[in-house]
Motif scaffolding. Structure first.
Motif, PDB file in Angstrom:
ATOM      1  N   LYS A 144       0.837  -1.202   0.000  1.00 46.42           N
ATOM      2  CA  LYS A 144       0.000   0.000   0.000  1.00 46.42           C
ATOM      3  C   LYS A 144       0.872   1.252   0.000  1.00 46.42           C
ATOM      4  O   LYS A 144       1.887   1.324   0.697  1.00 46.42           O
ATOM      5  CB  LYS A 144      -0.917  -0.012   1.225  1.00 46.42           C
ATOM      6  CG  LYS A 144      -1.901   1.146   1.279  1.00 46.42           C
ATOM      7  CD  LYS A 144      -2.858   0.989   2.463  1.00 46.42           C
ATOM      8  CE  LYS A 144      -3.846   2.134   2.544  1.00 46.42           C
ATOM      9  NZ  LYS A 144      -4.825   1.951   3.654  1.00 46.42           N
ATOM     10  N   LYS A 145       0.463   2.244  -0.781  1.00 47.72           N
ATOM     11  CA  LYS A 145       1.189   3.509  -0.870  1.00 47.72           C
ATOM     12  C   LYS A 145       0.493   4.574  -0.023  1.00 47.72           C
ATOM     13  O   LYS A 145      -0.725   4.553   0.144  1.00 47.72           O
ATOM     14  CB  LYS A 145       1.265   3.985  -2.319  1.00 47.72           C
ATOM     15  CG  LYS A 145       1.972   3.031  -3.267  1.00 47.72           C
ATOM     16  CD  LYS A 145       3.465   3.033  -3.069  1.00 47.72           C
ATOM     17  CE  LYS A 145       4.167   2.204  -4.133  1.00 47.72           C
ATOM     18  NZ  LYS A 145       5.628   2.191  -3.958  1.00 47.72           N
ATOM     19  N   TYR A 146       1.285   5.498   0.464  1.00 49.69           N
ATOM     20  CA  TYR A 146       0.770   6.615   1.246  1.00 49.69           C
ATOM     21  C   TYR A 146       1.291   7.906   0.621  1.00 49.69           C
ATOM     22  O   TYR A 146       2.504   8.129   0.591  1.00 49.69           O
ATOM     23  CB  TYR A 146       1.218   6.506   2.709  1.00 49.69           C
ATOM     24  CG  TYR A 146       0.709   5.253   3.389  1.00 49.69           C
ATOM     25  CD1 TYR A 146      -0.509   5.251   4.064  1.00 49.69           C
ATOM     26  CD2 TYR A 146       1.441   4.064   3.326  1.00 49.69           C
ATOM     27  CE1 TYR A 146      -0.989   4.098   4.666  1.00 49.69           C
ATOM     28  CE2 TYR A 146       0.964   2.903   3.933  1.00 49.69           C
ATOM     29  CZ  TYR A 146      -0.247   2.933   4.597  1.00 49.69           C
ATOM     30  OH  TYR A 146      -0.721   1.779   5.187  1.00 49.69           O
ATOM     31  N   HIS A 147       0.371   8.697   0.124  1.00 48.10           N
ATOM     32  CA  HIS A 147       0.759   9.935  -0.575  1.00 48.10           C
ATOM     33  C   HIS A 147       1.681   9.598  -1.744  1.00 48.10           C
ATOM     34  O   HIS A 147       2.611  10.359  -2.055  1.00 48.10           O
ATOM     35  CB  HIS A 147       1.457  10.886   0.402  1.00 48.10           C
ATOM     36  CG  HIS A 147       1.037  12.325   0.241  1.00 48.10           C
ATOM     37  ND1 HIS A 147      -0.230  12.791   0.538  1.00 48.10           N
ATOM     38  CD2 HIS A 147       1.722  13.420  -0.201  1.00 48.10           C
ATOM     39  CE1 HIS A 147      -0.299  14.080   0.311  1.00 48.10           C
ATOM     40  NE2 HIS A 147       0.868  14.475  -0.142  1.00 48.10           N
ATOM     41  N   GLY A 148       1.448   8.427  -2.359  1.00 44.91           N
ATOM     42  CA  GLY A 148       2.259   7.998  -3.492  1.00 44.91           C
ATOM     43  C   GLY A 148       3.615   7.424  -3.121  1.00 44.91           C
ATOM     44  O   GLY A 148       4.436   7.150  -4.002  1.00 44.91           O
TER      45      GLY A 148
ATOM     46  N   PRO B 250       5.650   2.951   2.564  1.00 47.31           N
ATOM     47  CA  PRO B 250       5.472   3.301   3.985  1.00 47.31           C
ATOM     48  C   PRO B 250       6.705   3.929   4.632  1.00 47.31           C
ATOM     49  O   PRO B 250       6.590   4.924   5.347  1.00 47.31           O
ATOM     50  CB  PRO B 250       5.133   1.955   4.627  1.00 47.31           C
ATOM     51  CG  PRO B 250       4.488   1.173   3.541  1.00 47.31           C
ATOM     52  CD  PRO B 250       5.219   1.559   2.292  1.00 47.31           C
ATOM     53  N   GLU B 251       7.888   3.352   4.360  1.00 43.92           N
ATOM     54  CA  GLU B 251       9.099   3.890   5.009  1.00 43.92           C
ATOM     55  C   GLU B 251       9.465   5.274   4.477  1.00 43.92           C
ATOM     56  O   GLU B 251       9.889   6.162   5.237  1.00 43.92           O
ATOM     57  CB  GLU B 251      10.280   2.928   4.860  1.00 43.92           C
ATOM     58  CG  GLU B 251      10.774   2.677   3.452  1.00 43.92           C
ATOM     59  CD  GLU B 251      10.027   1.584   2.724  1.00 43.92           C
ATOM     60  OE1 GLU B 251      10.558   1.108   1.692  1.00 43.92           O
ATOM     61  OE2 GLU B 251       8.925   1.196   3.161  1.00 43.92           O
ATOM     62  N   LYS B 252       9.266   5.495   3.164  1.00 41.66           N
ATOM     63  CA  LYS B 252       9.561   6.808   2.603  1.00 41.66           C
ATOM     64  C   LYS B 252       8.527   7.835   3.053  1.00 41.66           C
ATOM     65  O   LYS B 252       8.848   9.020   3.237  1.00 41.66           O
ATOM     66  CB  LYS B 252       9.626   6.734   1.078  1.00 41.66           C
ATOM     67  CG  LYS B 252      10.861   6.006   0.567  1.00 41.66           C
ATOM     68  CD  LYS B 252      10.936   6.037  -0.952  1.00 41.66           C
ATOM     69  CE  LYS B 252      12.206   5.345  -1.441  1.00 41.66           C
ATOM     70  NZ  LYS B 252      12.315   5.339  -2.916  1.00 41.66           N
TER      71      LYS B 252
ATOM     72  N   LEU C 288      -1.496  10.821   6.832  1.00 33.33           N
ATOM     73  CA  LEU C 288      -0.799  10.381   8.042  1.00 33.33           C
ATOM     74  C   LEU C 288      -1.773   9.703   8.999  1.00 33.33           C
ATOM     75  O   LEU C 288      -1.431   8.725   9.665  1.00 33.33           O
ATOM     76  CB  LEU C 288      -0.117  11.566   8.735  1.00 33.33           C
ATOM     77  CG  LEU C 288       0.609  11.255  10.053  1.00 33.33           C
ATOM     78  CD1 LEU C 288       1.713  10.227   9.837  1.00 33.33           C
ATOM     79  CD2 LEU C 288       1.177  12.537  10.660  1.00 33.33           C
ATOM     80  N   GLU C 289      -2.999  10.204   9.053  1.00 34.46           N
ATOM     81  CA  GLU C 289      -4.031   9.589   9.894  1.00 34.46           C
ATOM     82  C   GLU C 289      -4.277   8.144   9.470  1.00 34.46           C
ATOM     83  O   GLU C 289      -4.362   7.237  10.316  1.00 34.46           O
ATOM     84  CB  GLU C 289      -5.324  10.400   9.796  1.00 34.46           C
ATOM     85  CG  GLU C 289      -6.471   9.866  10.623  1.00 34.46           C
ATOM     86  CD  GLU C 289      -7.734  10.678  10.411  1.00 34.46           C
ATOM     87  OE1 GLU C 289      -8.732  10.121   9.905  1.00 34.46           O
ATOM     88  OE2 GLU C 289      -7.711  11.885  10.746  1.00 34.46           O
ATOM     89  N   VAL C 290      -4.381   7.909   8.159  1.00 30.86           N
ATOM     90  CA  VAL C 290      -4.573   6.549   7.637  1.00 30.86           C
ATOM     91  C   VAL C 290      -3.348   5.693   7.940  1.00 30.86           C
ATOM     92  O   VAL C 290      -3.462   4.525   8.333  1.00 30.86           O
ATOM     93  CB  VAL C 290      -4.824   6.591   6.111  1.00 30.86           C
ATOM     94  CG1 VAL C 290      -4.908   5.174   5.548  1.00 30.86           C
ATOM     95  CG2 VAL C 290      -6.105   7.355   5.809  1.00 30.86           C
ATOM     96  N   PHE C 291      -2.171   6.263   7.779  1.00 31.03           N
ATOM     97  CA  PHE C 291      -0.905   5.567   8.040  1.00 31.03           C
ATOM     98  C   PHE C 291      -0.838   5.074   9.483  1.00 31.03           C
ATOM     99  O   PHE C 291      -0.523   3.909   9.750  1.00 31.03           O
ATOM    100  CB  PHE C 291       0.252   6.530   7.747  1.00 31.03           C
ATOM    101  CG  PHE C 291       1.625   6.002   8.073  1.00 31.03           C
ATOM    102  CD1 PHE C 291       2.323   5.224   7.162  1.00 31.03           C
ATOM    103  CD2 PHE C 291       2.236   6.317   9.279  1.00 31.03           C
ATOM    104  CE1 PHE C 291       3.604   4.759   7.443  1.00 31.03           C
ATOM    105  CE2 PHE C 291       3.507   5.855   9.582  1.00 31.03           C
ATOM    106  CZ  PHE C 291       4.201   5.069   8.660  1.00 31.03           C
TER     107      PHE C 291
END
Length: 263
Positions: free
Chosen positions: A208-212, A215-217, A243-246
């Protein structure tokens, strides 16, 4: 939620705290934010008022506590309630699911550390912040609370020891020397950014990507934003909702999924 039939206050309180934890986990699973309170009353009653109510009416008059409250149900009881703030949200569509989750979690021997619980509390608290900056920092603090201690390699630590010994043998003023040695020894610990990236790869490895970003980046990007924010106060980004979803995904994978696997 009301429960009774306990032999003593300690037993009742322990059950109350387990119900509270189960409620937190159930709401986390259903993406519901909840304020479980501070365990304190918002109004104060003097002992003379309580005594008068008991003597005249045989009623134990108690301050209502926002949180877990234990009292003697064998006595007629009335509660003094302070002002209630916030917005009431009706969750009729979720009520049965939440109650089912609470029942399921109560049946399990949940082991959760104080740091995990604090992270869960901070995650919920972030939604009640009126400032996007404060909400962002609260979510970052929730993430940092989950970080595990980690040291650098033996080879690196050996180099750090050599530097520390060099400072110890120098003619630097004692106060500055002690401060330098303490700082140098702390360099044996991995950085917060390293530990955050490790946390992200451990619990968010499903692609899963977060803000494209991976997770670590994504954590690294948020940590850089955090640093600029606390040192300058500037916050011009739309990364907060992601960030809330993360953070929610971290908590679900760390706290809830292991319980689901047990079934």
């Amino acid at each position: 939620m009301h429960c009774e039939g306990f032999d003593n206050q300690s037993e009742a309180y322990d059950v109350g705290k387990k119900i509270q934890l189960s409620l937190l986990l159930a709401c986390l699973k259903r993406e519901i934010f909840i304020d479980i309170g501070k365990g304190k009353a918002s109004i104060f009653l003097s002992e003379s008022v309580k005594q008068m109510m008991w003597e005249k009416h045989k009623v134990q008059y108690l301050e209502e506590i926002h949180g877990v409250q234990v009292y003697d149900v064998n006595k007629k009881t009335q509660f003094a309630r302070g002002p209630r703030h916030g917005v009431k949200i009706h969750l009729l569509n979720y009520a049965e699911d939440v109650l089912a989750d609470i029942t399921k979690f109560l049946s399990k021997d949940i082991k959760i550390t104080n740091r995990d619980l604090l992270a869960l509390e901070l995650y919920n608290a972030s939604d009640f912040e009126t400032s996007p900056r404060a909400s962002f920092l609260t979510l970052m603090l929730a993430t940092e609370t989950l970080l595990e201690s980690a040291t650098k390699s033996i080879k690196t630590q050996s180099v750090i020891d050599d530097i520390s010994q060099h400072v110890l043998n120098s003619d630097i003023e004692k106060g500055e020397k002690d401060a330098l040695i303490t700082g140098i020894k702390n360099m044996k610990q991995q950085s917060f950014k390293w530990k955050g990236e490790k946390l992200a790869t451990t619990y968010l490895s499903n692609g899963k990507k977060y803000h494209g970003l991976s997770p670590e980046k994504f954590f690294s990007k948020c940590y850089n934003i955090r640093g600029k924010l606390v040192h300058s106060g500037h916050f011009k980004t739309d990364i907060g909702p992601t960030l809330e979803v993360f953070v929610r995904d971290l908590l679900v994978n760390k706290l809830i999924n292991p319980l689901e696997i047990e079934e």
